[in-house]
Design a protein around this motif. Structure first.
Motif, short mmCIF file in Angstrom:
data_model
loop_
_atom_site.label_atom_id
_atom_site.label_comp_id
_atom_site.label_asym_id
_atom_site.label_seq_id
_atom_site.Cartn_x
_atom_site.Cartn_y
_atom_site.Cartn_z
N ASP A 1 0.87 -1.16 0.00
CA ASP A 1 0.00 0.00 0.00
C ASP A 1 0.91 1.23 0.00
N CYS A 2 0.35 2.42 0.08
CA CYS A 2 1.17 3.62 -0.11
C CYS A 2 2.25 3.74 0.94
N SER A 3 1.90 3.54 2.20
CA SER A 3 2.90 3.69 3.25
C SER A 3 3.86 2.51 3.30
N GLY A 4 3.39 1.34 2.85
CA GLY A 4 4.30 0.19 2.76
C GLY A 4 5.42 0.44 1.77
N LEU A 5 5.09 1.09 0.64
CA LEU A 5 6.10 1.42 -0.36
C LEU A 5 7.09 2.45 0.19
N VAL A 6 6.58 3.47 0.88
CA VAL A 6 7.44 4.49 1.47
C VAL A 6 8.35 3.86 2.52
N ARG A 7 7.78 3.00 3.35
CA ARG A 7 8.58 2.30 4.36
C ARG A 7 9.74 1.55 3.71
N TYR A 8 9.43 0.77 2.66
CA TYR A 8 10.43 -0.02 1.96
C TYR A 8 11.51 0.88 1.36
N ALA A 9 11.10 1.97 0.72
CA ALA A 9 12.04 2.85 0.03
C ALA A 9 13.08 3.42 0.99
N TYR A 10 12.62 3.92 2.14
CA TYR A 10 13.57 4.53 3.07
C TYR A 10 14.33 3.50 3.88
N ALA A 11 13.78 2.31 4.05
CA ALA A 11 14.54 1.24 4.70
C ALA A 11 15.72 0.82 3.83
N ARG A 12 15.46 0.67 2.53
CA ARG A 12 16.54 0.32 1.62
C ARG A 12 17.57 1.45 1.53
N ALA A 13 17.10 2.69 1.60
CA ALA A 13 18.01 3.82 1.45
C ALA A 13 18.90 4.04 2.66
N THR A 14 18.38 3.77 3.84
CA THR A 14 19.11 4.08 5.08
C THR A 14 19.65 2.86 5.80
N GLY A 15 19.17 1.66 5.44
CA GLY A 15 19.55 0.47 6.17
C GLY A 15 18.85 0.32 7.49
N GLN A 16 17.84 1.17 7.75
CA GLN A 16 17.08 1.14 8.99
C GLN A 16 15.59 1.23 8.68
N ASP A 17 14.78 0.58 9.48
CA ASP A 17 13.33 0.61 9.28
C ASP A 17 12.78 1.86 9.97
N ILE A 18 13.03 3.02 9.37
CA ILE A 18 12.75 4.29 10.05
C ILE A 18 11.33 4.80 9.85
N LEU A 19 10.57 4.23 8.89
CA LEU A 19 9.23 4.76 8.60
C LEU A 19 8.17 3.66 8.62
N ALA A 20 8.28 2.75 9.57
CA ALA A 20 7.22 1.76 9.75
C ALA A 20 5.96 2.47 10.24
N GLY A 21 4.79 2.00 9.82
CA GLY A 21 3.55 2.60 10.28
C GLY A 21 2.71 3.15 9.14
N THR A 22 1.70 3.90 9.49
CA THR A 22 0.74 4.41 8.52
C THR A 22 1.26 5.66 7.82
N ALA A 23 0.55 6.06 6.79
CA ALA A 23 0.88 7.31 6.10
C ALA A 23 0.86 8.49 7.07
N ASN A 24 -0.10 8.48 7.98
CA ASN A 24 -0.21 9.57 8.94
C ASN A 24 1.01 9.63 9.86
N SER A 25 1.45 8.47 10.34
CA SER A 25 2.61 8.47 11.24
C SER A 25 3.88 8.83 10.48
N GLN A 26 3.99 8.45 9.21
CA GLN A 26 5.15 8.82 8.42
C GLN A 26 5.21 10.34 8.22
N TYR A 27 4.07 10.93 7.95
CA TYR A 27 4.00 12.38 7.74
C TYR A 27 4.40 13.15 9.00
N HIS A 28 4.15 12.56 10.17
CA HIS A 28 4.47 13.22 11.43
C HIS A 28 5.69 12.60 12.11
N SER A 29 6.50 11.88 11.35
CA SER A 29 7.66 11.18 11.90
C SER A 29 8.68 12.14 12.50
#
Length: 295
Positions: A110-138
């Motif tokens: 889903d939308c936030s799952g893709l964002v989570r994956y993208a930044y995990a691959r980019a940083t080597g850390q699972d920094i954006l797990a959660g919903t779109a709302n939690s990512q926006y307010h991370s």
């Protein structure tokens, strides 16, 4: 008056706000390996124009763009991408969307799952797990851009979001040149789209590889207004419908405010909003630790 003792009471969780493309799936979802798309997906990304399309982004942001683009052509699936590790998962049926009936059979994001994956691959850390709302307010947000600013200040890797102040329901990765990559809705695949600035487009955020900068806090309460000056009688600027991550630039003693059982004369300046907020509605002590006094 310090209000540290009441912080537990002020910890607010927005109930009932669930993003349609950001449901965390149940434990039975199978996780996929990061390389499940292989060469075919990379070829699709190249032919689909999915890449860093403007200069200026950080190395991590550019890596996130390319990681998202590597998934071009993978199914959108409701709840997908929220397994134990970042990566595509089988989805769930969205009871409000008949197009999602086959999502449990589809490996995707889903939308936030893709964002989570993208930044995990980019940083080597699972920094954006959660919903779109939690990512926006991370706490990883280092800059925030309002809807009225359009795409002018955006850089590749910034996250564009749609929804209310504390009810973001969709999120996408900006590529530059008016394009974004997104997992949009059931029945479609991860795709490149023209940016959509109408409707309930809320704005965008920039993600840093390191946790929030000094001065990163959360507001509390509901329907809290900011002001042009550190005074409740000055013009209102924007309203926080619920708890919101904010960057505090500095603080100063100004108008004494009494609200919700607290009394405080400290106000904080929010540079991303160009506005002031009474420290009563910022989680922490009455005078915030580590925040400088405004000149």
């Amino acid at each position: 008056m310090h209000h540290t003792l009441a912080r537990a009471r002020r910890t607010f969780v927005a109930a009932g706000i669930v993003a349609a493309c950001a449901i965390v799936p149940t434990a039975q979802l199978a996780s996929a390996t990061p390389h499940s798309t292989g060469n075919a997906s990379r070829a699709a990304a190249a032919t689909g124009g999915c890449d860093v399309l403007a200069p200026g982004a950080s190395a991590a942001a550019e890596a996130a763009v390319r990681a998202a683009c590597s998934q071009l052509g993978i199914w959108y699936t409701w709840g997908g991408g929220h397994g134990p590790q970042p990566g595509a998962t089988y989805g769930q049926v969205d009871p409000t969307d008949p197009a999602s009936n086959h999502d449990p059979e589809r490996l995707g994001f889903d939308c936030s799952g893709l964002v989570r994956y993208a930044y995990a691959r980019a940083t080597g850390q699972d920094i954006l797990a959660g919903t779109a709302n939690s990512q926006y307010h991370s706490s990883r947000v280092t800059a925030r851009f309002g809807a009225a600013q359009g795409t002018g200040p955006l850089l590749p890797g910034d996250l564009m979001a749609w929804g209310g102040a504390n009810s973001i329901h969709h999120i996408a990765v900006y590529l530059g040149a008016g394009k974004m990559v997104e997992a949009r809705q059931s029945g479609t695949h991860v795709m490149v789209s023209d940016v959509r600035l109408g409707g309930d487009y809320n704005g965008a955020v920039r993600i840093g590889a390191s946790p929030g900068q000094t001065g990163d806090f959360s507001t509390w309460g509901t329907d809290v207004w900011t002001h042009t000056e550190p005074s409740t009688t000055s013009a209102r600027v924007n309203k926080f419908a619920g708890p919101t991550r904010v960057k505090v630039g500095c603080q100063k003693h100004a108008q004494l405010v009494e609200a919700d059982g607290y009394r405080n004369d400290a106000w904080s300046y929010l540079p991303d909003y160009k506005a002031w907020i009474t420290n009563i509605y910022i989680q922490g002590p009455a005078w915030l630790d580590g925040v400088p006094t405004c000149a």
